[in-house]
Structures are given as C-alpha cells and as structure tokens.
Design a protein around this motif. Structure first.
Motif, short mmCIF file in Angstrom:
data_model
loop_
_atom_site.label_atom_id
_atom_site.label_comp_id
_atom_site.label_asym_id
_atom_site.label_seq_id
_atom_site.Cartn_x
_atom_site.Cartn_y
_atom_site.Cartn_z
N LEU A 184 0.58 -1.14 0.55
CA LEU A 184 -0.12 -0.31 -0.24
C LEU A 184 1.21 1.61 -0.12
O LEU A 184 0.19 2.04 -0.10
N TRP A 185 2.01 1.29 1.02
CA TRP A 185 2.81 2.33 1.25
C TRP A 185 3.91 2.26 0.50
O TRP A 185 4.37 1.72 1.59
N PRO A 186 4.72 1.59 -0.24
CA PRO A 186 5.93 1.22 -0.64
C PRO A 186 7.32 2.42 -0.26
O PRO A 186 7.95 1.74 0.07
N SER A 187 6.72 3.47 -0.43
CA SER A 187 7.66 4.51 0.37
C SER A 187 7.48 4.97 1.36
O SER A 187 8.40 5.82 1.76
N GLY A 188 6.34 4.03 1.84
CA GLY A 188 6.16 4.56 3.71
C GLY A 188 7.58 4.23 4.93
O GLY A 188 7.87 3.36 4.72
N ALA A 189 7.38 6.08 5.52
CA ALA A 189 8.59 5.39 6.61
C ALA A 189 7.78 5.08 7.73
O ALA A 189 7.41 5.71 9.05
N ILE A 190 7.92 4.05 7.95
CA ILE A 190 7.18 2.83 9.07
C ILE A 190 7.97 2.08 9.76
O ILE A 190 8.97 1.25 8.52
#
Length: 415
Positions: A291-297
C-alpha cells in the motif's frame, strides 16, 4: 438454555437482598423475644415465636422461588412485600402493638418496594404499611397500658435506639445495594444503546461500501482490457512502464475488492483465525509495503508469538490506523507489539503529527471524524471492528504526536 427478560434477571438478583432483609428482621424479632422475656415474660407468647418461624420459612421459600422461577411481573414482587408487612404487623400485635419499639420494621418492605416496584404499586404498598401501623394503634395490646413500669419504659427506650440503628443499617445494606444495582443496569443499558447506534452507522457504511465495490468491478475490468489492447499495439518502452504501473495498481484494487468480499463472508459466518502475533504482524507488514511502498514505517521487532483471534476486517482496521498515522506524520510512524498481561496483547501505532483535539478518548471511534485527507470513517470502522473481537482502542494525543493503543485478548485454545 434458560432465557430471562431484563426484569426477571433483576428480580433474581434482588432476591438475595430480599432474603437478607427478611432474615435480618427475623433475627431482630428473635433477639427481642429473648431479651424481653427476661423482663416481662407474660407479654410474649408462643404465638410470637411461631410467627417468627413462619416468617423464616416464608423467606426461604420466596428466595427459592425467585431464583428458580423469577417473576415476570412486578405484581408478584408486590404481593410478597405485602406478605412481609402482614407478618411483621402480626408479630407486632402479639408483642405490644405500636408500643413495641420495633414498629420501624414496617418501613423496610416499603423502602424495598419503592426501589423495585413501579410508582403506582409503590404508593399502594406505602398505604398498606400505614394501615398496618394504624391497626397497631386501633387494637393495642396490654403492654401499651404498662408504660408506667420503670423497667419496661427503660427497655422500651433502649429498644427504640437499637431498632433505629439496626433499621438504618439494613436500609443501607439492602436498599443501597439495590440502588447501586439499578444504576449499574442503567449504565449498561446506556452503553448498549450507544453500541447499537454505532453498529447501525457501521452497517450503513458497510452497505454503502458493498454497493461501491460491486459497481467498481465493471470499470476496473474495462481499464484492464484497455491496458491489454494498448500492450498489443507495442508502445514505446516508457509507455510500457506506465502500463505496468497502471496494471499493478488495478490488480491492487482488485485484491482489495476481493478482501472486502472475503471479509463480508467471514463476518457473516463469524469466523476468526487463530494466529501468532508475529505471523500476523508479518502479514500486515507485507500489506503495508504494497500500500505504501515509500512509507516511513518503523516495525519494532521482535514481535511476541502469543496467539490472537483475527479476521480480515481486523487487518483492515489496523491498516486504517497506520494510514491515519502516515497522513499526520509522513516522515515517521512506528508500529510495535507488546504483552500487556496474561490475557492481552497491545499493538501500538505512534506518529509525530501535531495531535488532534478531536481524539476524545471517552468517545473515541464512536462517531465519524472529519478529515481533510480522507472520508473520516476509518477510525469509526476500526473501533467497531476491534470491539467486535473483544478488544479496546485508546488514544494518547500530545503536541509531539499521537499514540494509538489497540488491546486484543489472547485467542482461546480451540479457535
């Protein structure tokens, strides 16, 4: 299985307090007979003792009846309290009438009736109690004419003080407990009513989502066919990359629609999956990466291996909270899991957003929250899903960020 109405369940619980009141009255009567027999034995007959035994038997039988076959109407409870008044009044007639310092015992059934019975029946019970006292004055016993006796007068005054103290204690224990029970029932009813309203909102949103998902199938299939036709025309390399990205996103949308359909089937059949928290978090990490390939998780390992009960709707609920956190804090979001005791696991989602005054913990997830980034229903749906699985959702919002804490119970063995 035994099915009880709300009133029957209440009367069954009240039977314990009625038994305590009646046995306390019988005890006070017996103590009075024993003490006064040493001072004025001729005023206390065997009939008074027999009436005490009859009252004790009535107390035990009524308790057994109320527990095994709770009454369906208040009239039965009212009739039992009228019987209390009759037995107490009869005992008073045999032991001095209105001169007996225990005449205040007539107030106990009235006080209990005011709590348990409707207003009209409570008024009727009060009038019967007044009539029972008037009978004591109309036909006084010979004891009333001997108030000039010093020993008897002293005993009467002492008895009045003891009767007042014991009556006050019984009222505190019995009536106070009944009032607390009624308040607890009202609180539970209020919570049930709020949960029902929330569930109605969730059902309405679910129906809308199902309708939208059904309508999205056709345009997605149409776009997929168009992509295949465009590929057949052998476009340039740059356009093929765009087509690959479009196809990937369309497949992702189709997967989400399939998950929505699968979740509906699971909810309808009330099926849950028993899975270790570490395996479940690995599944969530995979979904979040798509869903968020570049998400800072930041996924804070290690995760506990404790088994919990989950379904597809719970996956989406957690992902909704992560999405909200990323919207508020695109640069950093942390997800961790920890044990909170012998029977619960906590999933913690943290962000460094500005916080929100709308995250009121008392009403968290009970209404649609206005959102500039989305439709504002994610928090409502997440909270409803978590509560349906026996968990709780809490929020701690500060100027440094927001922390969402989801507590889920351990899955019982055999799920």
């Amino acid at each position: 299985m035994e099915w009880l109405t709300q009133s029957q369940s209440g009367y069954r619980r009240a039977s314990r307090y009625l038994l305590a009141m009646r046995l306390s009255v019988v005890g006070m009567q017996l103590v009075t007979l024993v003490v006064t027999h040493t001072v004025v034995p001729r005023y206390f007959t065997l009939s008074a003792l027999m009436l005490c035994a009859l009252y004790a038997a009535f107390s035990a039988l009524s308790y057994t009846w109320f527990v095994r076959r709770p009454p369906t109407t208040a009239w039965v409870v009212g009739a039992s309290l009228v019987t209390d008044l009759a037995l107490i009044a009869g005992w008073l007639l045999l032991t001095g009438g209105y001169a007996n310092p225990l005449t205040s015992l007539l107030l106990l059934p009235i006080a209990v009736g005011i709590v348990l019975l409707p207003l009209r029946q409570g008024i009727g019970l009060t009038l019967i109690g007044i009539l029972a006292y008037a009978v004591q004055m109309r036909w006084p016993s010979s004891m009333a004419g001997h108030h000039h006796s010093g020993d008897l007068a002293q005993l009467h005054l002492l008895g009045m003080g003891v009767a007042f103290a014991l009556t006050a204690v019984i009222l505190l224990l019995v009536v106070g407990a009944l009032v607390r029970q009624i308040r607890e029932q009202q609180t539970q009813l209020s919570r049930t009513r709020e949960a029902r309203l929330r569930d109605e909102q969730v059902i309405a949103l679910g129906l809308s989502a199902a309708g939208v998902a059904h309508r999205l199938g056709t345009p997605l299939n149409t776009v997929a066919l168009l992509i295949e036709e465009m590929r057949a025309n052998r476009p340039p390399h740059s356009e093929r990359e765009d087509l690959d990205l479009m196809e990937q996103q369309i497949n992702l949308c189709c997967d989400h629609l399939q998950q929505l359909s699968d979740a509906a089937v699971q909810v309808r059949s009330a099926r849950t999956e028993r899975i270790g928290a570490d395996r479940w978090m690995a599944r969530l990490m995979e979904s979040a990466t798509l869903l968020w390939p570049s998400g800072a998780i930041e996924w804070r390992r290690p995760f506990p291996t404790t088994a919990i009960a989950v379904d597809a709707t719970l996956d989406q609920a957690i992902l909704n909270l992560v999405d909200n956190a990323l919207s508020a804090s695109p640069d950093w979001v942390a997800v961790s899991v920890r044990e909170t005791g012998e029977s619960a696991v906590a999933i913690v989602v943290e962000d460094r957003g500005s916080g929100s005054d709308r995250l009121d913990e008392a009403g968290l997830g009970n209404d649609v929250v206005r959102s500039e980034q989305g439709l504002g229903v994610g928090l409502l749906l997440s909270n409803a899903t978590i509560q349906r699985l026996g968990g709780t959702l809490k929020a701690i919002s500060t100027p440094r960020g927001t922390t969402m804490i989801i507590e889920l119970p351990h899955a019982p063995h055999g799920d």
